[in-house]
Design a protein around this motif. Structure first.
Motif, PDB file in Angstrom:
ATOM      1  N   GLY A 107      -6.218  -0.395   4.675  1.00 37.70           N
ATOM      2  CA  GLY A 107      -6.492   0.762   3.823  1.00 37.70           C
ATOM      3  C   GLY A 107      -6.901   0.293   2.441  1.00 37.70           C
ATOM      4  N   THR A 108      -7.390   1.210   1.623  1.00 37.34           N
ATOM      5  CA  THR A 108      -7.796   0.862   0.257  1.00 37.34           C
ATOM      6  C   THR A 108      -6.826   1.465  -0.759  1.00 37.34           C
ATOM      7  OG1 THR A 108      -9.324   2.734   0.347  1.00 37.34           O
ATOM      8  CG2 THR A 108     -10.235   0.542   0.776  1.00 37.34           C
ATOM      9  N   THR A 109      -6.721   2.787  -0.759  1.00 33.67           N
ATOM     10  CA  THR A 109      -5.809   3.417  -1.711  1.00 33.67           C
ATOM     11  C   THR A 109      -4.498   3.830  -1.045  1.00 33.67           C
ATOM     12  OG1 THR A 109      -6.802   5.582  -1.298  1.00 33.67           O
ATOM     13  CG2 THR A 109      -7.706   4.270  -3.115  1.00 33.67           C
ATOM     14  N   ARG A 110      -4.463   3.861   0.304  1.00 36.47           N
ATOM     15  CA  ARG A 110      -3.234   4.144   1.033  1.00 36.47           C
ATOM     16  C   ARG A 110      -3.405   3.664   2.474  1.00 36.47           C
ATOM     17  NH1 ARG A 110      -0.534   8.530   1.440  1.00 36.47           N
ATOM     18  NH2 ARG A 110       0.100   7.873   3.522  1.00 36.47           N
TER      19      ARG A 110
ATOM     20  N   ASP B 292      -1.142   7.007   9.123  1.00 39.20           N
ATOM     21  CA  ASP B 292      -1.131   7.132   7.665  1.00 39.20           C
ATOM     22  C   ASP B 292       0.244   6.833   7.077  1.00 39.20           C
ATOM     23  OD1 ASP B 292       0.085   9.398   8.612  1.00 39.20           O
ATOM     24  OD2 ASP B 292      -0.895  10.777   7.227  1.00 39.20           O
ATOM     25  N   GLY B 293       1.100   6.250   7.909  1.00 45.85           N
ATOM     26  CA  GLY B 293       2.415   5.864   7.405  1.00 45.85           C
ATOM     27  C   GLY B 293       3.004   4.728   8.222  1.00 45.85           C
ATOM     28  N   ILE B 294       3.721   3.836   7.567  1.00 46.06           N
ATOM     29  CA  ILE B 294       4.414   2.733   8.236  1.00 46.06           C
ATOM     30  C   ILE B 294       5.857   2.759   7.742  1.00 46.06           C
ATOM     31  CG2 ILE B 294       4.601   0.226   8.489  1.00 46.06           C
ATOM     32  CD1 ILE B 294       1.563   0.096   7.915  1.00 46.06           C
ATOM     33  N   CYS B 295       6.801   2.778   8.671  1.00 44.77           N
ATOM     34  CA  CYS B 295       8.214   2.774   8.301  1.00 44.77           C
ATOM     35  C   CYS B 295       8.832   1.440   8.709  1.00 44.77           C
ATOM     36  CB  CYS B 295       8.946   3.937   8.989  1.00 44.77           C
ATOM     37  SG  CYS B 295      10.674   4.083   8.486  1.00 44.77           S
TER      38      CYS B 295
ATOM     39  N   LEU C  54       0.834  -1.202   0.000  1.00 42.45           N
ATOM     40  CA  LEU C  54       0.000   0.000   0.000  1.00 42.45           C
ATOM     41  C   LEU C  54       0.873   1.258   0.000  1.00 42.45           C
ATOM     42  CD1 LEU C  54      -2.891  -0.614   2.594  1.00 42.45           C
ATOM     43  CD2 LEU C  54      -3.147  -0.104   0.154  1.00 42.45           C
ATOM     44  N   PRO C  55       0.442   2.291  -0.717  1.00 39.08           N
ATOM     45  CA  PRO C  55       1.156   3.577  -0.597  1.00 39.08           C
ATOM     46  C   PRO C  55       1.139   4.047   0.856  1.00 39.08           C
ATOM     47  CG  PRO C  55      -0.316   3.596  -2.493  1.00 39.08           C
ATOM     48  CD  PRO C  55      -0.629   2.322  -1.728  1.00 39.08           C
ATOM     49  N   GLY C  56       2.250   4.589   1.287  1.00 35.21           N
ATOM     50  CA  GLY C  56       2.362   5.019   2.685  1.00 35.21           C
ATOM     51  C   GLY C  56       3.249   4.101   3.508  1.00 35.21           C
ATOM     52  N   ILE C  57       3.774   3.029   2.870  1.00 36.08           N
ATOM     53  CA  ILE C  57       4.697   2.122   3.548  1.00 36.08           C
ATOM     54  C   ILE C  57       6.092   2.353   2.968  1.00 36.08           C
ATOM     55  CG2 ILE C  57       5.264  -0.270   4.082  1.00 36.08           C
ATOM     56  CD1 ILE C  57       2.304  -0.944   3.668  1.00 36.08           C
TER      57      ILE C  57
ATOM     58  N   VAL D 159      10.490  16.514   2.129  1.00 28.71           N
ATOM     59  CA  VAL D 159       9.118  16.033   1.951  1.00 28.71           C
ATOM     60  C   VAL D 159       8.679  15.284   3.202  1.00 28.71           C
ATOM     61  CG1 VAL D 159       7.619  14.502   0.606  1.00 28.71           C
ATOM     62  CG2 VAL D 159       9.389  15.843  -0.543  1.00 28.71           C
ATOM     63  N   LYS D 160       7.499  15.656   3.730  1.00 29.77           N
ATOM     64  CA  LYS D 160       6.962  14.997   4.919  1.00 29.77           C
ATOM     65  C   LYS D 160       6.240  13.714   4.487  1.00 29.77           C
ATOM     66  CE  LYS D 160       4.013  16.273   8.860  1.00 29.77           C
ATOM     67  NZ  LYS D 160       3.055  17.297   9.341  1.00 29.77           N
ATOM     68  N   PRO D 161       6.687  12.534   4.944  1.00 36.45           N
ATOM     69  CA  PRO D 161       6.109  11.297   4.424  1.00 36.45           C
ATOM     70  C   PRO D 161       4.740  10.940   5.006  1.00 36.45           C
ATOM     71  CG  PRO D 161       7.816  10.787   6.009  1.00 36.45           C
ATOM     72  CD  PRO D 161       7.842  12.275   5.818  1.00 36.45           C
ATOM     73  N   ALA D 162       4.387  11.478   6.190  1.00 37.13           N
ATOM     74  CA  ALA D 162       3.115  11.120   6.835  1.00 37.13           C
ATOM     75  C   ALA D 162       2.875  12.100   7.983  1.00 37.13           C
ATOM     76  CB  ALA D 162       3.170   9.692   7.368  1.00 37.13           C
ATOM     77  N   ASP D 163       1.674  12.014   8.557  1.00 38.44           N
ATOM     78  CA  ASP D 163       1.384  12.810   9.750  1.00 38.44           C
ATOM     79  C   ASP D 163       1.535  11.972  11.022  1.00 38.44           C
ATOM     80  OD1 ASP D 163       0.713  15.259   8.441  1.00 38.44           O
ATOM     81  OD2 ASP D 163      -1.200  14.379   7.846  1.00 38.44           O
TER      82      ASP D 163
END
Length: 364
Positions: free
Chosen positions: A214-217, A243-246, A129-132, A147-151
């Motif tokens: 998630g569906t689109t992210r 909204d982000g996974i590292c 998924l986008p956001g990983i 660039v901020k990758p997530a909140d």
């Protein structure tokens, strides 16, 4: 055909340090690097280094990169090809390179492969998924391109990179909701973990990510507890909204170019997995082809720099053009490397190097 005394593949810390010793020895050197700038991972590292003065202690990674680049830039004996990709490497010390829409062939008397490492990834449901992100990608986005990758994000993995990048995420105004570690112990230094805890970031051991939701992210992650055999414990599922996974679960040495020339490889877990075997002078089983840095064993950047300096010196001797301070500098960098690998944190590396020495003896 372009001809050089030494071709260095990779312009990170070990490649730059090797180059500095070689050009000081009067040898004609080319560095080929695929990045936008020299310095490798150092250019995106904002934290200060440990160690001694020789290892640039208390200096931030991107400042160390500037120091190393300044050591070699504009030197008449050095040519640098950036945004260049090595497509093939051959036993007769010829490399084929894609550069500015051209196809180049470089022939060198010796080659140093300093290609570093790549990030390991993790298998779990919806891991595309986008956001990983991998931790290196997060550092590139934040520290190199702003660039901020997530909140809100979770970090998977508590090694030094995972802990340091978590702190950098906090500095960028991103909420780190948790650090998740599958083993029973935190992998990184206590000083990094303590800093995160003081800032309110929980570090959970014996847990892992089961699924990204998630569906689109990415919208959330499912976390589960693990038993001592790393099996999921039923009924421990927990949903964390983010909204982000590292992902920071380790690095794997980039040995593939050395495989192309049939250099002998070995699987040494303590050095990060499969590596090309090298002797005490960092030469592979292919005469005249050397390697240094993370490509022959995952360690801190400080160790990669010391290995780079040493490899440059060893190659100068191999080419019968010894550095004017060869004996003095070899002693200095070997002592620095031994110091970095001393103590309890170096035991894993020492075990890996011992295994490599035994494997080299077997293949000779």
């Amino acid at each position: 055909m372009i001809e050089k005394d030494v071709l260095i593949i990779g312009g990170g810390p070990s490649g730059l340090c090797a180059a500095s010793m070689l050009i000081e020895s009067g040898l004609k050197v080319m560095i080929v690097d695929r990045g936008l700038s020299l310095g490798g991972q150092l250019v995106k590292q904002t934290h200060k280094f440990f160690g001694s003065k020789e290892q640039y202690a208390k200096t931030r990674g991107f400042d160390i990169a500037k120091i190393l680049i300044d050591q070699v830039k504009d030197h008449g004996n050095l040519e640098v090809l950036q945004e260049a990709t090595v497509l093939g490497l051959y036993k007769d010390k010829v490399a084929t390179i894609s550069y500015q829409n051209e196809y180049l062939k470089i022939k060198a008397k010796t080659i140093i492969v300093a290609t570093g490492a790549s990030e390991k990834f993790l298998a779990f449901e919806n891991n595309d998924l986008p956001g990983i992100y991998g931790a290196g990608a997060v550092q590139t986005l934040m520290n190199q391109f702003g660039v901020k990758p997530a909140d809100e994000i979770i970090m998977i993995g508590s090694g030094n990179i995972g802990l340091i990048v978590s702190y950098q995420l906090l500095q960028a105004g991103i909420k780190v909701k948790a650090v998740i570690e599958a083993s029973s112990k935190i992998g990184g230094y206590k000083v990094h973990a303590s800093k995160l805890r003081r800032l309110g970031v929980p570090i959970y051991t014996n847990k892992t990510i089961k699924k990204a939701i998630g569906t689109t992210r990415v919208e959330a992650a499912e976390i589960v507890s693990l038993d001592e055999k790393f099996n999921e414990i039923e009924g421990t599922s927990e949903i964390i909204k983010i909204d982000g996974i590292c992902i920071s679960v380790g690095l794997a040495p980039s040995y593939q170019l050395l495989d192309m020339v049939d250099a002998k490889l070995g699987y040494i877990p303590e050095l990060g997995g499969t590596v090309a075997l090298v002797d005490e002078k960092h030469m592979t089983t292919v005469d005249g082809i050397f390697s240094c840095g993370d490509s022959i064993g995952i360690e801190e950047a400080s160790s990669a720099m010391m290995e780079g300096y040493l490899t440059g010196l060893y190659v100068s001797k191999y080419l019968n053009q010894d550095h004017s301070k060869y004996v003095e500098l070899v002693r200095k960098y070997e002592e620095s490397l031994a110091l970095l690998r001393g103590g309890p944190f170096g035991s894993k590396t020492r075990k890996g190097l011992k295994d490599m020495k035994e494997m080299m003896a077997d293949v000779r």
